[in-house]
Design an enzyme around this catalytic site. Structure first.
Site, PDB file in Angstrom:
ATOM      1  N   SER A   1      73.055   6.221  41.158  1.00 50.99           N
ATOM      2  CA  SER A   1      74.039   7.014  40.679  1.00 50.99           C
ATOM      3  C   SER A   1      73.250   8.729  39.848  1.00 50.99           C
ATOM      4  CB  SER A   1      75.405   6.649  40.368  1.00 50.99           C
ATOM      5  OG  SER A   1      75.444   6.167  38.650  1.00 50.99           O
ATOM      6  N   ASP A   2      74.377   9.535  40.189  1.00 49.78           N
ATOM      7  CA  ASP A   2      74.148   9.958  38.889  1.00 49.78           C
ATOM      8  C   ASP A   2      74.880   9.436  37.473  1.00 49.78           C
ATOM      9  OD1 ASP A   2      73.503  12.601  37.515  1.00 49.78           O
ATOM     10  OD2 ASP A   2      73.873  13.986  38.284  1.00 49.78           O
ATOM     11  N   TYR A   3      74.920  10.448  36.846  1.00 54.09           N
ATOM     12  CA  TYR A   3      75.339   9.722  34.944  1.00 54.09           C
ATOM     13  C   TYR A   3      76.693   9.137  35.082  1.00 54.09           C
ATOM     14  CZ  TYR A   3      75.149   9.643  29.615  1.00 54.09           C
ATOM     15  OH  TYR A   3      75.432   9.287  28.732  1.00 54.09           O
TER      16      TYR A   3
END
Ligand code: BGC
Length: 723
Positions: free
Chosen positions: A269-271
């Site tokens: 995932s992104d952050y």
């Protein structure tokens, strides 16, 4: 990536479910970064002091944006010596445009139109980062973007699909090399999958409201090119695509990425983007968010701790099969194995890295990215002995040299403009005045700048955006220059001295007034540690500008998004604009400077575009050629561009699409013939029903210096059977 399946499966067989989930849980380091005050929002899902305990318990797969041998060695030692199974951590980082050595930002790199340069830069950045114990970079970004309001255009390759694809693939090769076990390499991550760059209204994190065919034809190919170049990981985007957040988008993460493209690595995932599916309103609880993301095909959580909190419960309830968790864990373990971490968890740490050649490459790269947009009366290169006034908020400052993502490099160690020019000019007169600050006037600034200009033969005007004005969460509605800078440019014009504007920026700017006030205009982007030296090389003629615009420069922000590969309308813009055509009643048509535009110190005349044979039959190809003649009596490196337009097709096609480009050196006064091969498969497009089509019929083709120039030739694509 080579893997020993047997070893991995037997390791998996010994793991508890908690340890498996641990392999899917990545956290940021509690280390302050040099180059950026805040890279990510502070999230406190895990207290930093519990990190050692979590690693010991096997609850952490890796850590990102930590650096320094002491830090990395300490954490890795806990993982391999104190945890039950001794599985090594993977250390990731945003090595976007360099590590300690700051290289030009990606948008600048794209302006070089030299993917091979980007490959060399990525290789060097990888070696430097790997020598401090890093294994994995969150690059390349492969987000196509057409809206200059979006702050992350600075870390993109601009508006063109082919350019973005070539650069994304080149950077994967540069980071990864042929064998990730080589301790000078980093595993690459393609991001942000998918369509993050299509943020509506240029607002970061906004929805990507684009058609399926535009997605397939324009936005997906750069990600795919990077996947096909072998990228080990794919990062999901913050945005939704057609109503489904990318991190929970099964169609993207499984249907497209794995089933169609055959991606074998892991997704991350992104952050916190997985957790944010709740804020999107897709999931109504963390449990549901975890379930949706996992079943969509998201292997690893970055920072959220979502799987750490939820996945075991989902397995216990039967909502997620443990076999599916195993598949994700195996992908992560396979990446660690491909990196050689099981044999050498301290891989790279402490390896010798010579910063000298890296710095030389940074200077070379920084010379090849600037774009010369205007050069009235050949004011550049400066005449030998000219007395120079270097004026502007960027003349001598040290805070805005590297650009948004050189978070491991200190701006203070980069060569600013004053130092670069002083070193180059030696005893020759150089007087330096800021004139104004980035966004506001300075008391007495204009007067001091005018006095400095009065004693000079030429004014170098260092204007533009600060480093904090582009990058993540840095969208702008006004992409002009702050009023104080325009006032400074007007004041300099009034001195009557020739004005050479050096425009620092992380995005295309709407600068018609500045362009008119300037005799020469050189876009210098953010060039990194050798900024001053490289700009001086170009201005003084020790090197010549050879960059071209990777994004159109608009006349006005109201034109955004403006890009050359627009679909043909039934009432196209006309010059001069007429009623009932695609026009604005308050602005001239088209961009101020189009995609692909840029000047050198030489000047090329393009002969007619020729196609041979006249038809493209069967599964063959045509050769498209053009004669180039240098007319200004100076050597030049010209970025020769091949565009096509499908004259009649089952779906409306772009007015032009770039199909090939090449930087060609032409000596003063010389003639060269440039040839490109155009194949049937270069002419296809999404058919709107999930398929791909190449349609027989007439095509226009240009070999041209930019996306708005040239006169097309024609050829006919015959049906494959040759009818
Ligand atoms: C960015 C990513 C980056 C990540 C880790 C996010 O906010 O969107 O590009 O890799 O942070 O720093």
């Amino acid at each position: 990536m080579g893997t020993d399946r047997h070893f991995l499966e037997s390791l998996l067989g010994r793991m508890t479910l908690e340890e498996k989930v641990g392999q899917l849980s990545l956290y940021s380091a509690d280390v302050k970064l040099a180059g950026a005050e805040t890279v990510n929002p502070a999230l406190t899902f895990k207290a930093p002091q519990s990190r050692f305990e979590d690693i010991r318990a096997g609850r952490v797969t890796g850590v990102f944006n930590g650096y320094g041998e002491a830090y990395i060695r300490a954490l890795q030692t806990i993982a391999v010596e104190d945890s039950r199974l001794g599985i090594p951590l993977i250390f990731g980082a945003d090595v976007i445009h360099g590590f300690r050595t700051a290289f030009p930002v990606p948008l600048a790199e794209a302006a070089s139109f030299e993917p091979e340069l980007a490959e060399r830069v990525a290789e060097t950045a990888a070696a430097e980062a790997a020598a401090e114990g890093l294994h994995w970079t969150f690059a390349p970004g492969a987000d196509l973007c057409r809206d200059a309001r979006w702050g992350r255009v600075v870390e993109s390759y601009g508006e063109d699909t082919l350019v973005a694809s070539r650069f994304a693939a080149a950077r994967v090769r540069g980071f990864q090399g042929d064998d990730l076990r080589d301790p000078r390499r980093l595993m690459a991550t393609v991001k942000h999958f998918a369509a993050y760059g299509a943020a509506e209204a240029g607002l970061d994190y906004n929805t990507a409201e684009i058609s399926r065919t535009t997605l397939v034809d324009h936005y997906l190919p750069p990600y795919r090119a990077a996947v096909e170049a072998g990228a080990g990981a794919v990062m999901t985007a913050f945005n939704d695509v057609d109503g489904v957040p990318a991190s929970a988008n099964r169609e993207l993460l499984t249907g497209l990425l794995r089933e169609q493209w055959g991606f074998k690595g892991f997704t991350v995932s992104d952050y916190n983007s997985d957790f944010e599916t709740i804020v999107h309103g897709l999931a109504d609880s963390p449990r549901e968010a975890a379930r949706l993301c996992f079943l969509a095909g998201l292997d690893m959580c970055m920072q959220s701790g979502l799987y750490a909190d939820q996945l075991a419960g989902l397995v216990a309830d039967g909502a997620v099969e443990e076999a599916a968790v195993d598949r994700s864990v195996l992908r992560v373990l396979a990446a660690k194995q491909a990196l050689g971490l099981f044999e050498n968890p301290y891989r790279g740490l402490g390896a010798a890295f010579d910063p000298g050649p890296a710095r030389a490459l940074a200077r070379e790269a920084a010379r090849r990215c600037p774009v010369l947009l205007k050069n009235r009366d050949g004011v550049l290169p400066l005449k030998a002995g000219a007395r120079v006034a270097l004026i502007g908020p960027f003349a001598r400052e040290h805070q805005n040299l590297n650009g948004a993502w050189a978070i491991f490099a200190a701006n203070g160690q980069s060569v600013n403009l004053e130092d670069g020019f002083r070193a180059a000019l030696g005893d020759q007169a150089l007087i330096v005045e800021p004139g104004c600050a980035i966004s506001e006037a300075l008391p007495g600034g204009l007067e001091a700048a005018a006095a400095a200009a009065a004693g000079a033969d030429v004014v170098l005007l260092a204007l533009g955006e600060g480093q904090h004005m582009s990058g993540e969460s840095r969208s702008r509605t006004d992409i002009g220059l702050p009023a104080a800078q325009i006032e400074l440019a007007q004041a300099m014009r009034r001195t009557g001295k020739p004005i050479v504007t050096l425009l620092r920026t992380g995005r295309p700017l709407a600068i018609p007034e500045l362009a008119a006030l300037s005799d020469a205009l050189l876009v210098t982007w953010f060039l990194g540690c050798e900024t001053g030296a490289a700009v001086a090389d170009l201005v003084l003629g020790r090197a010549a500008p050879s960059g071209r615009l990777p994004m159109s420069f608009p006349r006005h922000v109201g034109q955004a998004p403006i890009y050359y590969a627009r679909k043909a309308t039934g009432r196209p813009p006309r010059d001069p604009p007429g009623p009932f055509t695609a026009r604005y009643i308050d602005a001239e048509p088209g961009p101020l400077y189009p995609f692909g535009f840029g000047l050198g110190y030489g000047r090329i005349d393009y002969g007619p575009t020729r196609v041979s044979p006249a038809d493209l039959a069967g599964s063959g190809a045509v050769t498209v050629s053009c004669e180039l003649t240098e007319r200004a009596g100076a050597d030049i490196e010209e970025v020769v561009q091949l565009y096509v337009h499908d004259v009649a097709a089952s779906r409306v096609r772009p007015v032009r699409e770039l199909k090939a480009f090449r930087k060609v050196a032409v000596a003063a006064g010389a003639r060269v013939v440039v040839e490109f091969e155009l194949r049937r498969e270069d002419l296809g497009f999404a058919d709107g029903t999930g398929g791909w089509t190449v349609e027989p019929g007439a095509f226009e083709v240009w070999i041209a210096p930019n996306a708005e120039a040239g006169v097309p030739a024609r050829f006919v694509l015959r049906s494959e059977a040759g009818a």
